[in-house]
Design an enzyme around this catalytic site. Structure first.
Site, short mmCIF file in Angstrom:
data_model
loop_
_atom_site.label_atom_id
_atom_site.label_comp_id
_atom_site.label_asym_id
_atom_site.label_seq_id
_atom_site.Cartn_x
_atom_site.Cartn_y
_atom_site.Cartn_z
CB CYS A 159 -0.89 0.00 1.24
SG CYS A 159 -1.87 1.50 1.44
CB CYS A 174 -9.57 -3.62 -11.60
SG CYS A 174 -9.20 -2.34 -12.80
CB CYS A 181 -3.94 2.85 6.09
SG CYS A 181 -3.77 2.72 4.29
CB CYS A 236 -0.20 2.19 5.66
SG CYS A 236 -0.86 0.61 5.05
#
Length: 174
Positions: free
Chosen positions: A77, A151, A129, A80
């Protein structure tokens, strides 16, 4: 096979419910372990990252960094650093965004029924997060082990390569 053991588009027992008091573009923190103020997110993220990750925006197709990447590694991510997907589950869907047939592990992402734009979709968010990542679709006929396509916006991800760089030992032919 599907995300919840039943179809992701109809298993009411596992539907995530957004906070009804949250305003437009204001994500529900759910059970996120990383919680920051809007000002903190704006300070840490670029305007495009903020728009996609915190306001559930979408980058234009075929423009993101990873839509056509074949590098081995783990996708984290961007907000985070939580590990979300790996290159082992990435496949070429030719849709203009990175596509995966499954997340790295159960519990790394969470799902919300998205009824915006007059469509029934399943939004995918980082479980750590609560950042918007993209959407998951089922039954499109890609022939993946799960028959699903995650996606995901490139701007939501950071690829940590596990490919070893070529290092010369100074001897030709080795």
């Amino acid at each position: 096979m599907s995300i919840f053991g039943n179809s992701i588009f109809g298993n009411k027992a596992t539907d995530a419910v957004a906070d009804p008091t949250a305003g437009p573009g204001e994500p529900d923190a759910g059970n996120a372990t990383v919680q920051k103020s809007d000002a903190e997110w704006r300070e840490e993220l670029t305007p495009e990252e903020y728009h996609v990750l915190r306001q559930a925006g979408t980058e234009r197709p075929y423009t993101g960094e990873y839509w056509d990447t074949h590098t081995a590694g783990v996708y984290q991510c961007r907000a985070c650093g939580a590990e979300l997907f790996t290159s082992n589950e990435k496949f070429d869907s030719h849709c203009g965004w990175p596509s995966f047939w499954a997340p790295l592990a159960e519990g790394t992402v969470r799902y919300i029924h998205d009824r915006t734009l007059g469509m029934e979709r399943v939004e995918v968010r980082c479980a750590t997060c609560d950042s918007h990542l993209g959407h998951v679709f089922e039954g499109e006929g890609y022939g993946t082990p799960t028959d699903q396509r995650y996606c995901i916006n490139s701007v939501s991800l950071k690829l940590v390569s596990n490919e070893k760089p070529q290092v010369s030992d100074g001897n030709p032919g080795n």
